[in-house]
Design a protein around this motif. Structure first.
Motif, PDB file in Angstrom:
ATOM      1  N   ALA A 216       0.851  -1.193   0.000  1.00  0.00           N
ATOM      2  CA  ALA A 216       0.000   0.000   0.000  1.00  0.00           C
ATOM      3  C   ALA A 216       0.880   1.235   0.000  1.00  0.00           C
ATOM      4  CB  ALA A 216      -0.921   0.005   1.222  1.00  0.00           C
ATOM      5  N   ARG A 217       0.442   2.259  -0.709  1.00  0.00           N
ATOM      6  CA  ARG A 217       1.151   3.538  -0.735  1.00  0.00           C
ATOM      7  C   ARG A 217       0.132   4.667  -0.607  1.00  0.00           C
ATOM      8  NH1 ARG A 217       6.443   3.523  -2.274  1.00  0.00           N
ATOM      9  NH2 ARG A 217       7.265   1.543  -3.081  1.00  0.00           N
ATOM     10  N   PHE A 218       0.503   5.693   0.167  1.00  0.00           N
ATOM     11  CA  PHE A 218      -0.375   6.847   0.365  1.00  0.00           C
ATOM     12  C   PHE A 218       0.432   8.133   0.204  1.00  0.00           C
ATOM     13  CE2 PHE A 218      -1.819   3.419   3.141  1.00  0.00           C
ATOM     14  CZ  PHE A 218      -3.148   3.276   2.762  1.00  0.00           C
ATOM     15  N   HIS A 219      -0.200   9.122  -0.379  1.00  0.00           N
ATOM     16  CA  HIS A 219       0.361  10.479  -0.404  1.00  0.00           C
ATOM     17  C   HIS A 219      -0.719  11.413   0.109  1.00  0.00           C
ATOM     18  CE1 HIS A 219       2.532  14.077  -1.612  1.00  0.00           C
ATOM     19  NE2 HIS A 219       1.376  14.519  -2.096  1.00  0.00           N
ATOM     20  N   LEU A 220      -0.371  12.178   1.159  1.00  0.00           N
ATOM     21  CA  LEU A 220      -1.332  13.060   1.816  1.00  0.00           C
ATOM     22  C   LEU A 220      -0.819  14.481   1.793  1.00  0.00           C
ATOM     23  CD1 LEU A 220      -3.999  12.945   3.522  1.00  0.00           C
ATOM     24  CD2 LEU A 220      -2.536  12.755   5.551  1.00  0.00           C
ATOM     25  N   GLY A 221      -1.725  15.403   1.484  1.00  0.00           N
ATOM     26  CA  GLY A 221      -1.349  16.815   1.464  1.00  0.00           C
ATOM     27  C   GLY A 221      -1.270  17.401   2.872  1.00  0.00           C
ATOM     28  N   ALA A 222      -1.215  18.727   2.957  1.00  0.00           N
ATOM     29  CA  ALA A 222      -1.071  19.422   4.239  1.00  0.00           C
ATOM     30  C   ALA A 222      -2.309  19.217   5.114  1.00  0.00           C
ATOM     31  CB  ALA A 222      -0.837  20.908   4.005  1.00  0.00           C
ATOM     32  N   VAL A 223      -2.066  18.894   6.407  1.00  0.00           N
ATOM     33  CA  VAL A 223      -3.155  18.631   7.348  1.00  0.00           C
ATOM     34  C   VAL A 223      -3.003  19.552   8.556  1.00  0.00           C
ATOM     35  CG1 VAL A 223      -4.340  16.897   8.739  1.00  0.00           C
ATOM     36  CG2 VAL A 223      -3.139  16.209   6.641  1.00  0.00           C
ATOM     37  N   PRO A 224      -4.047  20.333   8.895  1.00  0.00           N
ATOM     38  CA  PRO A 224      -3.981  21.164  10.105  1.00  0.00           C
ATOM     39  C   PRO A 224      -4.064  20.308  11.358  1.00  0.00           C
ATOM     40  CG  PRO A 224      -6.139  21.360   9.066  1.00  0.00           C
ATOM     41  CD  PRO A 224      -5.277  20.567   8.131  1.00  0.00           C
TER      42      PRO A 224
ATOM     43  N   SER B 124      -0.203  22.494  18.986  1.00  0.00           N
ATOM     44  CA  SER B 124       0.130  23.269  17.797  1.00  0.00           C
ATOM     45  C   SER B 124       0.795  22.332  16.799  1.00  0.00           C
ATOM     46  CB  SER B 124       1.084  24.429  18.139  1.00  0.00           C
ATOM     47  OG  SER B 124       2.333  23.941  18.599  1.00  0.00           O
ATOM     48  N   GLY B 125       0.909  22.813  15.579  1.00  0.00           N
ATOM     49  CA  GLY B 125       1.604  22.036  14.571  1.00  0.00           C
ATOM     50  C   GLY B 125       0.713  21.685  13.393  1.00  0.00           C
ATOM     51  N   ASN B 126       1.323  21.615  12.215  1.00  0.00           N
ATOM     52  CA  ASN B 126       0.632  21.239  10.990  1.00  0.00           C
ATOM     53  C   ASN B 126       1.576  20.379  10.156  1.00  0.00           C
ATOM     54  OD1 ASN B 126      -1.867  23.079  11.096  1.00  0.00           O
ATOM     55  ND2 ASN B 126      -0.179  24.524  11.381  1.00  0.00           N
ATOM     56  N   THR B 127       1.015  19.403   9.465  1.00  0.00           N
ATOM     57  CA  THR B 127       1.825  18.640   8.533  1.00  0.00           C
ATOM     58  C   THR B 127       1.747  19.293   7.161  1.00  0.00           C
ATOM     59  OG1 THR B 127       0.061  17.154   7.801  1.00  0.00           O
ATOM     60  CG2 THR B 127       1.264  16.537   9.790  1.00  0.00           C
ATOM     61  N   GLU B 128       2.839  19.219   6.421  1.00  0.00           N
ATOM     62  CA  GLU B 128       2.881  19.792   5.071  1.00  0.00           C
ATOM     63  C   GLU B 128       2.679  18.727   3.999  1.00  0.00           C
ATOM     64  OE1 GLU B 128       6.716  21.600   4.994  1.00  0.00           O
ATOM     65  OE2 GLU B 128       6.269  22.961   6.651  1.00  0.00           O
ATOM     66  N   GLU B 129       3.183  17.538   4.266  1.00  0.00           N
ATOM     67  CA  GLU B 129       3.082  16.459   3.288  1.00  0.00           C
ATOM     68  C   GLU B 129       3.452  15.151   3.979  1.00  0.00           C
ATOM     69  OE1 GLU B 129       5.017  15.188  -1.069  1.00  0.00           O
ATOM     70  OE2 GLU B 129       5.823  16.880   0.083  1.00  0.00           O
ATOM     71  N   THR B 130       2.756  14.063   3.614  1.00  0.00           N
ATOM     72  CA  THR B 130       3.062  12.758   4.192  1.00  0.00           C
ATOM     73  C   THR B 130       3.047  11.701   3.104  1.00  0.00           C
ATOM     74  OG1 THR B 130       1.990  13.394   6.283  1.00  0.00           O
ATOM     75  CG2 THR B 130       2.386  11.042   5.906  1.00  0.00           C
ATOM     76  N   ASN B 131       4.093  10.868   3.091  1.00  0.00           N
ATOM     77  CA  ASN B 131       4.164   9.730   2.180  1.00  0.00           C
ATOM     78  C   ASN B 131       4.371   8.466   3.001  1.00  0.00           C
ATOM     79  OD1 ASN B 131       4.249  10.783  -0.762  1.00  0.00           O
ATOM     80  ND2 ASN B 131       5.668  12.142   0.333  1.00  0.00           N
TER      81      ASN B 131
ATOM     82  N   LEU C 238       6.428  15.475   6.704  1.00  0.00           N
ATOM     83  CA  LEU C 238       7.026  16.798   6.864  1.00  0.00           C
ATOM     84  C   LEU C 238       6.076  17.673   7.669  1.00  0.00           C
ATOM     85  CD1 LEU C 238       8.302  17.305   3.191  1.00  0.00           C
ATOM     86  CD2 LEU C 238       9.438  16.151   5.114  1.00  0.00           C
ATOM     87  N   TYR C 239       6.593  18.265   8.755  1.00  0.00           N
ATOM     88  CA  TYR C 239       5.730  19.074   9.633  1.00  0.00           C
ATOM     89  C   TYR C 239       6.594  20.112  10.350  1.00  0.00           C
ATOM     90  CZ  TYR C 239       7.641  16.030  13.275  1.00  0.00           C
ATOM     91  OH  TYR C 239       8.500  15.359  14.118  1.00  0.00           O
ATOM     92  N   HIS C 240       5.936  21.040  11.061  1.00  0.00           N
ATOM     93  CA  HIS C 240       6.667  22.064  11.802  1.00  0.00           C
ATOM     94  C   HIS C 240       5.855  22.494  13.019  1.00  0.00           C
ATOM     95  CE1 HIS C 240       3.969  24.338   9.108  1.00  0.00           C
ATOM     96  NE2 HIS C 240       3.953  25.254  10.081  1.00  0.00           N
ATOM     97  N   ASN C 241       6.576  23.113  13.994  1.00  0.00           N
ATOM     98  CA  ASN C 241       5.961  23.714  15.181  1.00  0.00           C
ATOM     99  C   ASN C 241       5.051  22.740  15.919  1.00  0.00           C
ATOM    100  OD1 ASN C 241       5.511  25.844  16.997  1.00  0.00           O
ATOM    101  ND2 ASN C 241       3.661  26.490  15.912  1.00  0.00           N
TER     102      ASN C 241
ATOM    103  N   LEU D   7      -0.391   4.680  11.858  1.00  0.00           N
ATOM    104  CA  LEU D   7      -0.274   5.339  13.161  1.00  0.00           C
ATOM    105  C   LEU D   7       1.074   5.033  13.817  1.00  0.00           C
ATOM    106  CD1 LEU D   7      -1.806   7.150  15.108  1.00  0.00           C
ATOM    107  CD2 LEU D   7      -2.773   5.099  16.166  1.00  0.00           C
ATOM    108  N   THR D   8       1.549   3.806  13.666  1.00  0.00           N
ATOM    109  CA  THR D   8       2.858   3.443  14.219  1.00  0.00           C
ATOM    110  C   THR D   8       3.966   4.256  13.559  1.00  0.00           C
ATOM    111  OG1 THR D   8       2.090   1.192  14.647  1.00  0.00           O
ATOM    112  CG2 THR D   8       4.466   1.547  14.637  1.00  0.00           C
ATOM    113  N   GLY D   9       3.855   4.432  12.235  1.00  0.00           N
ATOM    114  CA  GLY D   9       4.839   5.254  11.537  1.00  0.00           C
ATOM    115  C   GLY D   9       4.822   6.702  11.992  1.00  0.00           C
TER     116      GLY D   9
END
Length: 579
Positions: free
Chosen positions: A445-453, A471-478, A495-498, A563-565
């Motif tokens: 299985a492969r997933f690509h997810l955009g930015a998530v608040p 706080s914090g937001n993700t920018e991209e997840t693979n 990829l995320y910040h704050n 979730l483990t990842g």
């Protein structure tokens, strides 16, 4: 059910042919004894009708070892018009005789109860019928047919079942004649009820059945003619309000309507529904240990390039394309029941369930449009559910099959899908199911997810993981997953910040409360608040996930892998991802 329908069709044909044969035979010989003047006046010889009915009843008794009794309220044979009409016909089994036959090991597996408001057969030549094995009719009209089938797999019939399974439907229907040609068969307002006494009285119902088929030819040339449906050149079949109960009595299966257009090789299903009987509470009360509860609803499914002959004669499903327009697939998991305590079967992935089907399936491609997939998990400690949804999914699934020769040539079933995560975030997903290794459950299985608040993630993290994102937001997840029945390797780049995360504890009243001191220390010393950090390259951890010993669904395991990842990526304890 398909075998029951085939047997029903065969017995209905037999009853109709018996009516015609006995009726016209009796009329023919009676007519020969009449003077020409009397015969001309006797278009409908009412005077011999009671004898004719008695003869038919005797033939039914003799041919069924006295199991069935035939009643006909009114019979109107018309010699000159080459027509027979019968009103209020019933074919009823004798329960005492059935018991006697069963003791003698002569009872059939299927016992039928048939009734018709009206049966009309037109366009038959009595002389041809008596002296030829090529039977030709114009029209058979059935009004309000009601067919009840009681099935019980009797062990002493195993040899007969084996013989029947090796025979084509043509061979079964033509043991008494060489060929049968019918201009049209029309049935309206029919009902079929089939009860399997061998499976806790599992019942299947077909209601409001309407059939109109034309140019029916049952002969040696058409027995393998894949362009025909039930031997007909053109057929329209409609059934509404179909219901059935699952073997474990946990689910009800419904079809709003099924329509067949044979000449277009098309099948249209509306409102296909699988739902738990009695809703969530009733479903959970029936469980001794934790288990997934599924709900399905597909408003419209269209199958094209359907091989009718495979469906009818070999009880197989072969189709070029299936289009699913809209719909919902929901998996609900309640943590309230206790764990099983012992390993349960883990071969419940999609390709494994496909492999276990008792009939061959080959669908070239399934096109999906506007589908919603929802996974909900209930946490009884805080009386809340966490829900992950994938909405407005469109894409395709290819090579859906359990046919060995096809699997040898094309061992992978694949899918490519795109939609919205939680109705807000673009997501793409692809799956690969190794059909040749279905026993091991091999999948990718492969997933690509955009930015998530972060606020959106909290709707899942708080009830299921018992932590909250301050706080914090993700920018991209693979995410990439490669797994089997027992384990999976998950790679993730998120990829995320704050990022600031605080664990939650459950209070005595079932509410949650932030563990501020623990959270402060975790965010200061353990949690990685960004990826990448500074000028470092993005972290892409790989985790090994062991499937929960109680099994769970495919959706459940994939979510556990993701979730483990995530918790590994941000530095959280791995136990937060455990089910």
């Amino acid at each position: 059910m398909q075998n029951g329908i085939s047997k029903t069709k065969a017995i209905v044909f037999s009853v109709m042919v018996l009516l015609v044969a006995a009726g016209f035979g009796y009329i023919y010989f009676a007519k020969r004894k009449l003077s020409p003047q009397t015969a001309a006046r006797s278009a409908s010889p009412i005077d011999i009708t009671p004898l004719l009915v008695a003869k038919l009843q005797s033939l039914v008794l003799q041919s069924s070892d006295s199991l069935y009794h035939l009643t006909i309220e009114q019979l109107q044979p018309d010699i000159l018009a080459s027509q027979v009409q019968a009103f209020h016909i019933s074919l009823i089994p004798d329960s005492a005789v059935l018991l006697t036959l069963d003791r003698a090991k002569k009872a059939p597996d299927d016992v039928f109860t048939l009734s018709f408001d009206t049966l009309r057969i037109t366009g038959i030549n009595a002389i041809d019928f008596l002296h030829k094995k090529d039977i030709r009719l114009d029209t058979i009209f059935l009004s309000s047919p009601r067919i009840t089938i009681a099935h019980a797999s009797r062990p002493y019939n195993a040899a007969i079942r084996k013989q029947d399974s090796s025979m084509t439907l043509y061979q079964k229907l033509t043991q008494q004649f060489t060929s049968l040609h019918i201009g049209a068969i029309i049935a309206k307002d029919g009902n079929v009820v089939s009860t399997d006494l061998s499976r806790s009285n599992a019942t299947t119902r077909l209601s409001n059945v309407s059939i109109q088929v034309s140019d029916i030819a049952i002969d040696s040339l058409t027995q393998h003619d894949t362009s025909r449906f039930f031997f007909s050149k053109a057929a329209d079949f409609t059934c509404r309000d179909y219901t059935a109960t699952s073997d474990d009595s946990l689910y009800t299966f419904r079809l709003g309507s099924v329509s067949v257009s044979a000449d277009q090789h098309q099948l249209v299903i509306k409102d296909l529904i699988l739902e738990p009987k009695g809703g969530k509470a009733a479903f959970q009360r029936k469980l001794k240990t934790r288990n997934d509860m599924f709900t399905l609803h597909f408003p419209r499914i269209v199958a094209t390039q359907v091989d009718w002959w495979a469906l009818v004669n070999r009880q197989s499903l072969y189709a070029g394309n299936i289009a699913i327009d809209g719909g919902l697939v929901k998996d609900y998991f309640d943590r309230t029941p206790p764990r099983s305590g012992k390993p349960t079967r883990k071969d419940n992935y999609p390709h494994q369930m496909l492999a276990r089907l008792p009939f061959p399936v080959l669908v070239e491609k399934v096109d999906v449009k506007g589908l919603d997939v929802v996974y909900e998990e209930y946490n009884p400690d805080i009386h809340r559910s966490g829900t992950v949804s994938f909405n407005a999914i469109s894409g395709n699934i290819s090579n859906i099959t359990n046919v060995a020769s096809r699997i040898k040539a094309l061992p992978q079933a694949t899918s490519s899908l795109a939609g919205q995560f939680m109705n807000k975030v673009p997501i793409t997903a692809s799956f690969g199911f190794n059909l040749a290794r279905a026993r091991t459950g091999a999948f990718t299985a492969r997933f690509h997810l955009g930015a998530v608040p972060g606020a959106l993630l909290n709707t899942v993290a708080e009830p299921l993981g018992l932590y909250t994102l301050k706080s914090g937001n993700t920018e991209e997840t693979n995410v990439s997953i490669s797994g089997d029945n027992y384990t999976a390797t998950t790679g993730i780049t998120m990829l995320y910040h704050n990022l600031s995360i605080y664990p939650l504890k459950v209070t005595s009243d079932g509410k949650t409360k932030e563990m501020k001191l623990v959270g402060f220390l975790a965010n200061t010393l353990g949690i990685k608040n960004a990826n990448p950090s500074g000028k470092e390259a993005p972290r892409s951890p790989e985790v090994h996930v062991v499937r929960d010993k109680t099994g769970g669904s495919f959706f459940n395991f994939v979510w556990q892998c993701v979730l483990t990842g995530i918790v590994k990526s941000v530095g959280l304890p791995k136990k937060l991802a455990e089910p």
